[in-house]
Design an enzyme around this catalytic site. Sequence first.
Site, PDB file in Angstrom:
ATOM      1  N   ARG A 104       0.884  -1.180   0.000  1.00 32.66           N
ATOM      2  CA  ARG A 104       0.000   0.000   0.000  1.00 32.66           C
ATOM      3  C   ARG A 104       0.911   1.216   0.000  1.00 32.66           C
ATOM      4  O   ARG A 104       1.729   1.401   0.907  1.00 32.66           O
ATOM      5  CB  ARG A 104      -0.908   0.002   1.230  1.00 32.66           C
ATOM      6  CG  ARG A 104      -1.609   1.323   1.408  1.00 32.66           C
ATOM      7  CD  ARG A 104      -2.734   1.269   2.404  1.00 32.66           C
ATOM      8  NE  ARG A 104      -3.892   0.613   1.827  1.00 32.66           N
ATOM      9  CZ  ARG A 104      -5.130   0.702   2.309  1.00 32.66           C
ATOM     10  NH1 ARG A 104      -5.371   1.399   3.395  1.00 32.66           N
ATOM     11  NH2 ARG A 104      -6.130   0.087   1.720  1.00 32.66           N
ATOM     12  N   HIS A 131      -7.240   1.130  -6.644  1.00 31.43           N
ATOM     13  CA  HIS A 131      -7.500   0.266  -5.486  1.00 31.43           C
ATOM     14  C   HIS A 131      -8.188  -1.009  -6.003  1.00 31.43           C
ATOM     15  O   HIS A 131      -9.367  -1.246  -5.757  1.00 31.43           O
ATOM     16  CB  HIS A 131      -8.381   1.016  -4.475  1.00 31.43           C
ATOM     17  CG  HIS A 131      -8.393   0.427  -3.103  1.00 31.43           C
ATOM     18  ND1 HIS A 131      -7.684  -0.702  -2.758  1.00 31.43           N
ATOM     19  CD2 HIS A 131      -9.052   0.801  -1.967  1.00 31.43           C
ATOM     20  CE1 HIS A 131      -7.898  -0.977  -1.482  1.00 31.43           C
ATOM     21  NE2 HIS A 131      -8.718  -0.088  -0.991  1.00 31.43           N
ATOM     22  N   GLN A 134     -10.146  -3.473  -3.711  1.00 35.01           N
ATOM     23  CA  GLN A 134     -11.440  -2.960  -3.271  1.00 35.01           C
ATOM     24  C   GLN A 134     -12.509  -3.243  -4.336  1.00 35.01           C
ATOM     25  O   GLN A 134     -13.625  -3.658  -4.014  1.00 35.01           O
ATOM     26  CB  GLN A 134     -11.334  -1.443  -3.026  1.00 35.01           C
ATOM     27  CG  GLN A 134     -12.624  -0.819  -2.563  1.00 35.01           C
ATOM     28  CD  GLN A 134     -13.069  -1.327  -1.189  1.00 35.01           C
ATOM     29  OE1 GLN A 134     -12.285  -1.345  -0.255  1.00 35.01           O
ATOM     30  NE2 GLN A 134     -14.310  -1.757  -1.079  1.00 35.01           N
ATOM     31  N   ASP A 216     -17.022   7.646  -1.575  1.00 36.47           N
ATOM     32  CA  ASP A 216     -15.746   7.474  -0.883  1.00 36.47           C
ATOM     33  C   ASP A 216     -15.378   8.850  -0.300  1.00 36.47           C
ATOM     34  O   ASP A 216     -15.985   9.873  -0.669  1.00 36.47           O
ATOM     35  CB  ASP A 216     -14.679   6.988  -1.888  1.00 36.47           C
ATOM     36  CG  ASP A 216     -13.341   6.659  -1.235  1.00 36.47           C
ATOM     37  OD1 ASP A 216     -13.261   6.579   0.003  1.00 36.47           O
ATOM     38  OD2 ASP A 216     -12.347   6.478  -1.989  1.00 36.47           O
ATOM     39  N   CYS A 257     -16.486   2.155   0.492  1.00 35.29           N
ATOM     40  CA  CYS A 257     -15.330   1.284   0.740  1.00 35.29           C
ATOM     41  C   CYS A 257     -14.863   1.366   2.193  1.00 35.29           C
ATOM     42  O   CYS A 257     -14.173   0.472   2.664  1.00 35.29           O
ATOM     43  CB  CYS A 257     -14.199   1.623  -0.224  1.00 35.29           C
ATOM     44  SG  CYS A 257     -13.678   3.344  -0.111  1.00 35.29           S
ATOM     45  N   ARG A 285     -14.002  -8.119   1.262  1.00 33.36           N
ATOM     46  CA  ARG A 285     -12.563  -7.923   1.043  1.00 33.36           C
ATOM     47  C   ARG A 285     -11.815  -9.215   1.368  1.00 33.36           C
ATOM     48  O   ARG A 285     -10.855  -9.587   0.686  1.00 33.36           O
ATOM     49  CB  ARG A 285     -12.032  -6.766   1.911  1.00 33.36           C
ATOM     50  CG  ARG A 285     -12.493  -5.374   1.517  1.00 33.36           C
ATOM     51  CD  ARG A 285     -11.936  -4.946   0.167  1.00 33.36           C
ATOM     52  NE  ARG A 285     -10.493  -5.032   0.088  1.00 33.36           N
ATOM     53  CZ  ARG A 285      -9.637  -4.102   0.520  1.00 33.36           C
ATOM     54  NH1 ARG A 285     -10.096  -2.981   1.029  1.00 33.36           N
ATOM     55  NH2 ARG A 285      -8.324  -4.272   0.397  1.00 33.36           N
TER      56      ARG A 285
HETATM   57  N1   CP Z   1     -11.356  -0.010   2.160  1.00 39.48           N
HETATM   58  C1   CP Z   1     -10.089  -0.097   2.575  1.00 39.48           C
HETATM   59  O1   CP Z   1      -9.142  -0.286   1.801  1.00 39.48           O
HETATM   60  O2   CP Z   1      -9.936  -0.014   3.925  1.00 39.48           O
HETATM   61  P1   CP Z   1      -8.560   0.197   4.682  1.00 39.48           P
HETATM   62  O3   CP Z   1      -7.997   1.495   4.229  1.00 39.48           O
HETATM   63  O4   CP Z   1      -8.921   0.198   6.142  1.00 39.48           O
HETATM   64  O5   CP Z   1      -7.636  -0.945   4.347  1.00 39.48           O
HETATM   65  N1  NVA Z   2      -9.771   6.906  -1.485  1.00 44.26           N
HETATM   66  C1  NVA Z   2      -9.464   6.431  -0.164  1.00 44.26           C
HETATM   67  C2  NVA Z   2      -9.752   4.971  -0.059  1.00 44.26           C
HETATM   68  C3  NVA Z   2      -9.526   4.383   1.310  1.00 44.26           C
HETATM   69  C4  NVA Z   2      -9.794   2.925   1.339  1.00 44.26           C
HETATM   70  C5  NVA Z   2      -8.004   6.718   0.149  1.00 44.26           C
HETATM   71  O1  NVA Z   2      -7.150   6.540  -0.732  1.00 44.26           O
HETATM   72  O2  NVA Z   2      -7.707   7.119   1.275  1.00 44.26           O
END
Ligand code: CP
Ligand code: NVA
Length: 299
Positions: A104, A131, A134, A216, A257, A285
Amino acid sequence: MPKNFLSINDVSKEELLKLLDRASELKADLKAGKDQSHILKGKTLGMIFEKPSLRTRMSFEVGINQLGGFAVVLNTSEIQIDQRETRADISRVMSRYLNAVMIRTFGQEVLEETARHATIPVINGLSDLEHPCQTLADLLTIKEHFGSFDGIKIAYIGDGNNTVHSLMLACAKLDIKISIACPVGYEPKREFESEFSTITHGVGEAAHDADVVYTDVWSSMGQEKDAQRRKKVFQGYQVNKALMADYAKPTAIVLHCLPAHRGEEITAEALEKHENTILNQAENRLHTQKAVLEWLMKS
Ligand code: CP
Ligand code: NVA
């Protein structure tokens, strides 16, 4: 060359549908109490989080454990990427220990660089651009609810960000209509558009006759410094009772999400009303992650 999952475009339509079917199967087997620990017995997944996480961390770690494997979290303060050693060296060394790595991070190019130097599969656990993990959970939730993707219209209300980018790519593969409402200047990147997507600045237009209304956060991870300004820009780009009642189909579901910011992109009321679907989405997930791990790691 190992397979990677850096983008929804790393899977074909057939692979995408197969991953969703397999996730459903893994979910049913888990609920039936079937042992799954032979599937990735003894395999090791590395995980690097350069941003916070709840669902991604849990789904990968719990998922690999259920499949008989093991996860190692490589703490960024310990490995000190590009300070203690280069990302390229870290990638080469990880490849000698691990069977796959989930990252990540911020830039998509970081994932691509890792993949260039690694000889194991690299998985995008969220970047600024995409993502994809997701999206798999989103699709599984829609499929479970409606039975198929036939004739489904998704409305996405909010920022043209990573989450919607991956969703748009999946919609293009599966012939799903997606209408995105965002403020001027916050549109998704052009390369994610397709004949199945429309971009508008009106929430009502996007939500009109929608089966799925998705939102989101207004400020993604890494945009915290800009959050106050964004709060003003995004006023009105909210999923709430009036939007659902006035525009979406009466049978429409709401997806998010998570994490959610009540009173910003979604009201507490809308979140509560659709809590069960949104929690199914969060749970999915796990099941979709397991399908991805099996696809990439099973020899
Ligand atoms: N939706 C999602 O990716 O959640 P986290 O950021 O908690 O991993
Ligand atoms: N768009 C958000 C998604 C979190 C799961 C971010 O990148 O923070």
